[in-house]
Design an enzyme around this catalytic site. Sequence first.
Site, PDB file in Angstrom:
ATOM      1  N   GLY A  88      42.020  11.361 -60.892  1.00 39.77           N
ATOM      2  CA  GLY A  88      41.361  10.171 -61.414  1.00 39.77           C
ATOM      3  C   GLY A  88      42.070   8.869 -61.122  1.00 39.77           C
ATOM      4  N   GLN A  89      43.152   8.894 -60.347  1.00 34.79           N
ATOM      5  CA  GLN A  89      43.864   7.652 -60.036  1.00 34.79           C
ATOM      6  C   GLN A  89      42.996   6.781 -59.140  1.00 34.79           C
ATOM      7  OE1 GLN A  89      47.752   8.234 -58.295  1.00 34.79           O
ATOM      8  NE2 GLN A  89      48.269   6.066 -58.447  1.00 34.79           N
ATOM      9  N   THR A  90      42.852   5.515 -59.526  1.00 34.73           N
ATOM     10  CA  THR A  90      42.048   4.577 -58.732  1.00 34.73           C
ATOM     11  C   THR A  90      42.864   3.410 -58.196  1.00 34.73           C
ATOM     12  OG1 THR A  90      41.361   3.419 -60.740  1.00 34.73           O
ATOM     13  CG2 THR A  90      39.876   5.142 -59.907  1.00 34.73           C
ATOM     14  N   VAL A  91      43.979   3.085 -58.863  1.00 32.29           N
ATOM     15  CA  VAL A  91      44.894   2.057 -58.362  1.00 32.29           C
ATOM     16  C   VAL A  91      46.177   2.797 -57.998  1.00 32.29           C
ATOM     17  CG1 VAL A  91      46.154  -0.064 -58.871  1.00 32.29           C
ATOM     18  CG2 VAL A  91      43.870   0.280 -59.837  1.00 32.29           C
ATOM     19  N   HIS A  95      51.422   3.488 -62.685  1.00 32.64           N
ATOM     20  CA  HIS A  95      51.204   2.952 -64.018  1.00 32.64           C
ATOM     21  C   HIS A  95      51.037   4.113 -64.994  1.00 32.64           C
ATOM     22  CE1 HIS A  95      47.210   3.356 -62.208  1.00 32.64           C
ATOM     23  NE2 HIS A  95      46.681   3.396 -63.421  1.00 32.64           N
ATOM     24  N   HIS A  97      49.760   4.977 -68.899  1.00 30.40           N
ATOM     25  CA  HIS A  97      48.927   4.493 -69.997  1.00 30.40           C
ATOM     26  C   HIS A  97      49.559   4.873 -71.334  1.00 30.40           C
ATOM     27  CE1 HIS A  97      45.162   3.785 -67.613  1.00 30.40           C
ATOM     28  NE2 HIS A  97      45.785   4.624 -66.801  1.00 30.40           N
TER      29      HIS A  97
END
Length: 123
Positions: A88-91, A95, A97
């Site tokens: 699900g990583q999009t950037v 990072h 959460h």
Amino acid sequence: MSIKTFFELPKDKHIGETEHFFLIRDGFAVSPGHTLIISKVLRVDYFELSLDEKADLDNAILLAKSLVEKEFTPDGYNIGMNCGEAAGQTVFHFHCHLIPRYAGDMENPRGGVRHVIPSNGAY
């Protein structure tokens, strides 16, 4: 807005920092206080962090928690990282959460992060 790295965000969005990370509130927060902990050096995901960065990540998580608790009163937390597109990583800029959780924010929180694959989360 689609971004490639978090360096594209203005520095006035930063709410805190440690030696290796800066913190921002998530632009698409799933709960009040949802915070991102972002590497100051471009790393794709957790597995690219140096040992020094990994050691400092705990400091950054604790700083994020203290900043959340200055403004909100969560009852718990989820801490999560998406590593890779299949996760699900999009950037593709490291990072982490920190997601504050509140009593009653969902009907049955049992299993927490196990529900990233909903049909396999129940036990």
